[in-house]
Structure formats: structure tokens, C-alpha cells
Design a protein around this motif. Structure first.
Motif, mmCIF file in Angstrom:
data_model
loop_
_atom_site.group_PDB
_atom_site.id
_atom_site.type_symbol
_atom_site.label_atom_id
_atom_site.label_comp_id
_atom_site.label_asym_id
_atom_site.label_seq_id
_atom_site.Cartn_x
_atom_site.Cartn_y
_atom_site.Cartn_z
ATOM 1 N N UNK A 22 0.762 -1.264 -0.165
ATOM 2 C CA UNK A 22 0.003 0.030 0.052
ATOM 3 C C UNK A 22 0.931 1.142 0.105
ATOM 4 N N UNK A 23 2.094 1.010 1.026
ATOM 5 C CA UNK A 23 2.817 2.372 0.853
ATOM 6 C C UNK A 23 3.851 2.450 -0.306
ATOM 7 N N UNK A 24 4.028 1.252 -1.021
ATOM 8 C CA UNK A 24 4.721 1.282 -2.264
ATOM 9 C C UNK A 24 4.435 2.025 -3.410
ATOM 10 N N UNK A 25 2.627 2.403 -3.401
ATOM 11 C CA UNK A 25 2.241 2.981 -4.289
ATOM 12 C C UNK A 25 2.575 4.587 -4.049
ATOM 13 N N UNK A 26 3.388 5.023 -2.927
ATOM 14 C CA UNK A 26 3.847 6.475 -2.832
ATOM 15 C C UNK A 26 5.243 6.365 -3.058
ATOM 16 N N UNK A 27 5.984 5.327 -3.627
ATOM 17 C CA UNK A 27 7.339 5.469 -3.992
ATOM 18 C C UNK A 27 8.077 5.557 -2.402
ATOM 19 N N UNK A 28 7.743 5.050 -1.435
ATOM 20 C CA UNK A 28 8.470 5.229 -0.132
ATOM 21 C C UNK A 28 9.492 4.062 -0.250
ATOM 22 N N UNK A 29 10.688 4.510 0.468
ATOM 23 C CA UNK A 29 11.624 3.473 0.539
ATOM 24 C C UNK A 29 11.517 2.052 0.835
ATOM 25 N N UNK A 30 12.339 1.053 0.338
ATOM 26 C CA UNK A 30 11.941 -0.425 0.480
ATOM 27 C C UNK A 30 12.946 -0.803 1.704
ATOM 28 N N UNK A 31 12.550 -1.979 2.086
ATOM 29 C CA UNK A 31 13.261 -2.811 3.094
ATOM 30 C C UNK A 31 14.768 -2.616 2.763
ATOM 31 N N UNK A 32 15.200 -2.966 1.606
ATOM 32 C CA UNK A 32 16.644 -3.106 1.091
ATOM 33 C C UNK A 32 17.025 -1.685 1.300
ATOM 34 N N UNK A 33 16.596 -0.593 0.984
ATOM 35 C CA UNK A 33 16.953 0.696 1.380
ATOM 36 C C UNK A 33 17.109 1.161 2.861
ATOM 37 N N UNK A 34 16.306 0.526 3.551
ATOM 38 C CA UNK A 34 16.333 0.705 5.148
ATOM 39 C C UNK A 34 17.676 -0.082 5.655
ATOM 40 N N UNK A 35 17.839 -1.385 5.039
ATOM 41 C CA UNK A 35 19.052 -2.106 5.748
ATOM 42 C C UNK A 35 20.448 -1.449 5.186
ATOM 43 N N UNK A 36 20.148 -1.010 3.959
ATOM 44 C CA UNK A 36 21.585 -0.247 3.602
ATOM 45 C C UNK A 36 21.639 0.876 4.241
#
Length: 264
Positions: A22-36
Motif C-alpha cells: 500500500x505504501x509502495x504506491x507512494x514510492x516510499x523506501x524499501x526494506x533493502x534501502x532501510x538495511x542499506x
């Protein structure tokens, strides 16, 4: 569209579970960006760090090394809520606010569901902690932040320990969820079945239904997916969750079309 699902929605007996899709529709950061970001703050190479464990385990390590999630939470808050993001452009968020969902539970940390309700003029109560439970208004929509809220670092369920504790369902929010699912049908949207943590959530919820005195009379539950998966479909059916699959190739459009048909 499944008639039982439509009827549950019309009767106000359908509870929505909103995931990362649902949040991905807004182009929010992904888990991979968070772990990076965790890796950078800890002095690791992001690609190597990502191989050391699941995102929850990596967050657990981060918390142990840093002492708390404060710096990471601040970064997440900034990146998840950029001024350039306009929730009114998300048809998914608009349709969710217009729905007749008795409760909206979300495992997302961001505030865009709440902001969408503000923008589209739909009153709600946000529940992210015990303190929020005492100030709810009868009959008003509840947005329950099952994994916490950026406004309170202590409420965040981001590391492995806090996630496993939440899945015990013995905290006040967990007890509330347990009570809510026994009286409502549940619709899951925005979830990936490749995520073992989500499958564990489904399993634990199914366990709760199974322990209920009237388990044979439990309301039906549904999971919307944009792609067919016969293996998952059979496993979920065994757990009492019916999979609804779209014929639309684009995941965002598929979810939009599904919600439009449900809500209208």
C-alpha cells in the motif's frame, strides 16, 4: 468480486490489513534501502551487510550496537515523509478512506493512511499504544498501527525481538487484535507471500481463530494478490484464508481496480 466479501464490506464487518504494498504506491523506501542505511551507519558495506540476516535480525543487531533505534527512526521519518509526496495522487489511499472498513490495521510505520484520512475528510482514531486505547470514540474508524508509529520510538516493532513479542498477541494491542478478528472478516492487501514474517503472522492469526470456542463460525478472511500462486493458495485455503487474484499485470493498477470494485 466475491459476494461474501462484498456483503461483509457493505455491512461494516470487514477489517482491512494494509501492508507495505500500500505504501509502495507512494514510492516510499524499501526494506533493502532501510538495511542499506543501517549498514552505512554501522560502517558496513550495504551489499555484504544484507547477507548477514533477515531485515529484522539486522535491525536487532543495529539496536544492540547503537543502544536504540533513534537515529534510524529519524532517518526513516524523513525519508518516508518527504514534502514532495502527495497522498491525494494515490487512488489506493483514496479508496481505502472511502471504504466501509470497521478497522484498519497496518504493519506500516508511515503516517500516510492517517494523512489520507485527513485530506479526504474521514474522521479516525489512531491507535499505536496503550495510551491511545483509552481515548477512542465509539463508532469512529480506528487505524491501528500494529508495528508502531514514528511519534513514539518505543512503539516501533522493527527488530526481531519486538516482532516476536508482538506475535505473542499478549500485549494490549495484541489482545485488541485478537478480539477484533474473531468478530470480523479480514482482508489483507499489500502483502508479499515471499516474506516469511508475513506468513508467520497469517499462521498465528489462524491459530487464534482455531482456538476460538466457535471456530466453525469464524468470519472468512481474504488475501488480495496481483499474481496467481497455486502453492500459496492451497496453503492459505487450509488456513482459512481465501486468495483473490487479479488478471491485471501491473500490481499498482491491480490493487486500484480491486479496491474500486469493492468500495463502489
Amino acid at each position: 468480486m466475491n459476494m461474501e466479501l462484498l456483503n461483509a464490506h457493505q455491512a461494516g464487518k470487514l477489517m482491512l490489513f494494509a501492508g507495505a504494498g500500500v505504501s509502495a504506491n507512494l514510492g516510499l523506501p524499501t526494506w533493502s534501502e532501510l538495511t542499506a542505511q543501517m549498514a552505512l551507519e554501522l560502517g558496513f558495506d550495504p551489499k555484504i551487510f544484507s547477507t548477514y540476516g533477515s531485515p529484522l535480525a539486522l535491525a536487532e543487531y543495529y539496536k544492540k550496537k547503537k543502544g536504540n533505534l533513534g537515529p534510524l527512526r529519524s532517518w526513516m521519518d524523513r525519508e518516508w515523509h518527504k514534502p514532495s509526496t502527495d497522498v491525494t495522487t494515490s487512488e489506493v489511499h483514496r479508496l481505502i478512506t472511502l471504504g466501509k472498513f470497521s478497522r484498519i490495521y497496518t504493519t506500516n510505520y508511515d503516517r500516510w493512511l492517517e494523512i489520507a484520512h485527513d485530506k479526504f475528510g474521514v474522521p479516525y482514531d489512531k491507535i499505536a499504544s496503550v495510551a491511545d486505547l483509552v481515548s477512542v470514540t465509539e463508532g469512529r474508524r480506528q487505524i491501528v498501527k500494529l508495528h508502531g508509529d514514528f511519534a513514539d520510538d518505543e512503539s516501533l516493532v522493527l527488530d526481531e525481538t519486538s516482532y516476536f513479542q508482538r506475535l505473542n498477541f499478549d500485549t494490549p494491542l495484541g489482545i485488541k487484535l485478537r478480539n477484533d478478528v474473531l468478530g470480523n472478516s479480514v482482508l489483507f492487501i499489500g502483502y508479499s507471500l515471499s516474506d516469511i514474517n508475513i506468513r508467520l503472522l497469517f499462521y498465528r492469526l489462524t491459530e487464534m481463530w482455531g482456538r476460538a470456542v466457535l471456530s466453525s463460525a469464524r468470519p472468512k478472511s481474504y488475501l488480495f494478490m496481483s499474481r496467481p500462486n497455486p502453492v500459496a493458495q492451497e496453503v492459505l485455503r487450509h488456513w482459512g484464508i481465501e486468495m483473490i487474484v487479479s488478471e491485471e499485470d501491473d500490481p499498482k493498477q491491480a490493487l486500484t481496480n480491486f479496491l474500486r470494485e469493492l468500495v463502489s
